[in-house]
Write a protein that holds these residues in place. Structure first.
Motif, PDB file in Angstrom:
ATOM      1  N   ASP A 104       0.864  -1.184   0.000  1.00 54.69           N
ATOM      2  CA  ASP A 104       0.000   0.000   0.000  1.00 54.69           C
ATOM      3  C   ASP A 104       0.901   1.235   0.000  1.00 54.69           C
ATOM      4  O   ASP A 104       1.480   1.601   1.016  1.00 54.69           O
ATOM      5  N   TYR A 105       1.024   1.866  -1.140  1.00 51.28           N
ATOM      6  CA  TYR A 105       1.930   3.007  -1.296  1.00 51.28           C
ATOM      7  C   TYR A 105       1.337   4.319  -0.778  1.00 51.28           C
ATOM      8  O   TYR A 105       2.029   5.327  -0.753  1.00 51.28           O
ATOM      9  N   SER A 106       0.091   4.281  -0.333  1.00 53.98           N
ATOM     10  CA  SER A 106      -0.520   5.497   0.204  1.00 53.98           C
ATOM     11  C   SER A 106      -0.150   5.719   1.665  1.00 53.98           C
ATOM     12  O   SER A 106      -0.359   6.810   2.192  1.00 53.98           O
ATOM     13  N   LYS A 107       0.397   4.704   2.312  1.00 54.85           N
ATOM     14  CA  LYS A 107       0.787   4.828   3.719  1.00 54.85           C
ATOM     15  C   LYS A 107       2.085   5.627   3.819  1.00 54.85           C
ATOM     16  O   LYS A 107       2.954   5.531   2.964  1.00 54.85           O
ATOM     17  N   LEU A 115       8.373   3.986   1.361  1.00 55.46           N
ATOM     18  CA  LEU A 115       7.894   3.751  -0.003  1.00 55.46           C
ATOM     19  C   LEU A 115       6.813   4.733  -0.446  1.00 55.46           C
ATOM     20  O   LEU A 115       6.304   4.631  -1.564  1.00 55.46           O
ATOM     21  N   ALA A 116       6.461   5.679   0.409  1.00 56.99           N
ATOM     22  CA  ALA A 116       5.444   6.670   0.057  1.00 56.99           C
ATOM     23  C   ALA A 116       5.880   7.399  -1.213  1.00 56.99           C
ATOM     24  O   ALA A 116       7.036   7.789  -1.367  1.00 56.99           O
ATOM     25  N   GLY A 117       4.945   7.563  -2.112  1.00 56.44           N
ATOM     26  CA  GLY A 117       5.229   8.256  -3.366  1.00 56.44           C
ATOM     27  C   GLY A 117       5.764   7.349  -4.456  1.00 56.44           C
ATOM     28  O   GLY A 117       5.918   7.775  -5.598  1.00 56.44           O
ATOM     29  N   MET A 118       6.062   6.099  -4.108  1.00 52.11           N
ATOM     30  CA  MET A 118       6.525   5.148  -5.115  1.00 52.11           C
ATOM     31  C   MET A 118       5.332   4.348  -5.605  1.00 52.11           C
ATOM     32  O   MET A 118       4.214   4.510  -5.130  1.00 52.11           O
ATOM     33  N   ASN A 119       5.576   3.463  -6.563  1.00 46.87           N
ATOM     34  CA  ASN A 119       4.535   2.567  -7.039  1.00 46.87           C
ATOM     35  C   ASN A 119       5.152   1.194  -7.293  1.00 46.87           C
ATOM     36  O   ASN A 119       6.370   1.016  -7.198  1.00 46.87           O
ATOM     37  N   ALA A 120       4.307   0.232  -7.615  1.00 48.15           N
ATOM     38  CA  ALA A 120       4.768  -1.149  -7.779  1.00 48.15           C
ATOM     39  C   ALA A 120       5.827  -1.281  -8.868  1.00 48.15           C
ATOM     40  O   ALA A 120       6.809  -2.013  -8.695  1.00 48.15           O
ATOM     41  N   ALA A 121       5.672  -0.573  -9.968  1.00 51.82           N
ATOM     42  CA  ALA A 121       6.652  -0.669 -11.058  1.00 51.82           C
ATOM     43  C   ALA A 121       8.017  -0.145 -10.624  1.00 51.82           C
ATOM     44  O   ALA A 121       9.057  -0.729 -10.966  1.00 51.82           O
ATOM     45  N   ARG A 168      10.883  -7.703   7.630  1.00 55.65           N
ATOM     46  CA  ARG A 168      11.346  -7.395   8.986  1.00 55.65           C
ATOM     47  C   ARG A 168      10.713  -6.129   9.541  1.00 55.65           C
ATOM     48  O   ARG A 168      10.658  -5.927  10.739  1.00 55.65           O
ATOM     49  N   GLU A 169      10.282  -5.264   8.702  1.00 55.99           N
ATOM     50  CA  GLU A 169       9.626  -4.009   9.083  1.00 55.99           C
ATOM     51  C   GLU A 169       8.483  -3.769   8.118  1.00 55.99           C
ATOM     52  O   GLU A 169       8.636  -4.060   6.937  1.00 55.99           O
ATOM     53  N   PRO A 170       7.374  -3.280   8.491  1.00 55.84           N
ATOM     54  CA  PRO A 170       6.992  -2.799   9.813  1.00 55.84           C
ATOM     55  C   PRO A 170       6.705  -3.959  10.763  1.00 55.84           C
ATOM     56  O   PRO A 170       6.650  -5.111  10.351  1.00 55.84           O
ATOM     57  N   LYS A 171       6.468  -3.620  12.001  1.00 58.00           N
ATOM     58  CA  LYS A 171       6.273  -4.654  13.019  1.00 58.00           C
ATOM     59  C   LYS A 171       5.061  -5.540  12.732  1.00 58.00           C
ATOM     60  O   LYS A 171       4.998  -6.659  13.216  1.00 58.00           O
ATOM     61  N   GLU A 172       4.143  -5.070  11.910  1.00 58.31           N
ATOM     62  CA  GLU A 172       2.963  -5.870  11.584  1.00 58.31           C
ATOM     63  C   GLU A 172       3.316  -7.115  10.774  1.00 58.31           C
ATOM     64  O   GLU A 172       2.508  -8.022  10.633  1.00 58.31           O
ATOM     65  N   THR A 173       4.523  -7.172  10.223  1.00 59.35           N
ATOM     66  CA  THR A 173       4.915  -8.323   9.410  1.00 59.35           C
ATOM     67  C   THR A 173       5.684  -9.377  10.195  1.00 59.35           C
ATOM     68  O   THR A 173       6.144 -10.357   9.622  1.00 59.35           O
ATOM     69  N   VAL A 174       5.805  -9.213  11.506  1.00 62.85           N
ATOM     70  CA  VAL A 174       6.623 -10.144  12.291  1.00 62.85           C
ATOM     71  C   VAL A 174       6.090 -11.574  12.192  1.00 62.85           C
ATOM     72  O   VAL A 174       6.867 -12.526  12.103  1.00 62.85           O
ATOM     73  N   ARG A 175       4.801 -11.765  12.172  1.00 63.32           N
ATOM     74  CA  ARG A 175       4.236 -13.132  12.064  1.00 63.32           C
ATOM     75  C   ARG A 175       4.593 -13.738  10.708  1.00 63.32           C
ATOM     76  O   ARG A 175       4.945 -14.920  10.638  1.00 63.32           O
TER      77      ARG A 175
END
Length: 127
Positions: free
Chosen positions: A18-21, A25-31, A85-92
């Motif tokens: 999600d590049y809107s967060k 990576l803010a301001g970037m896109n998938a490509a 490894r980051e953000p902490k929401e990805t630890v699982r």
């Protein structure tokens, strides 16, 4: 070992981000992100280390993609990207990926990059 040692590069699929967060990576896109990952993958050419890339999303079962890849090819090192490894929401998700490595490639070393650009150096630390 015959042939070149192999590395598996594990990272987050740019299409899943999600590049809107706010964040790095803010301001970037998938490509844009995919081009950075492709350049990192290409840096292995001519290095004496063959590399495969396994990109996963954040959903349930995504670590199974890593397990399947590890089951098909022997790897000397698995390089795990920062998106796991980051953000902490990805630890699982990180835990599940590490468990996949432990179960499907128990002899593989685990390396961490600081960005896609130093994935080759991370692999070389263990090969």
């Amino acid at each position: 070992m015959t042939g070149n040692p192999r590395a598996l590069l594990v990272g987050i699929d740019p299409a899943a981000i999600d590049y809107s967060k706010p964040g790095i990576l803010a301001g970037m896109n998938a490509a844009m992100v995919q081009s950075v990952l492709d350049a990192a993958h290409a840096s292995f050419r001519g290095s004496g280390i063959d590399a495969d890339m396994c990109l996963i999303g954040f959903g349930e079962g995504e670590a199974d993609k890593v397990a399947r890849q590890l089951s098909t090819t022997p790897y000397e090192v698995v390089v795990i990207g920062g998106g796991l490894r980051e953000p902490k929401e990805t630890v699982r998700l990180l835990e599940k990926v590490l468990e996949a490595v432990r179960n499907h490639a128990p002899r593989a070393r685990i390396a961490f990059n600081t960005s896609p650009a130093d994935s080759l150096e991370a692999a070389k630390r263990w090969i």
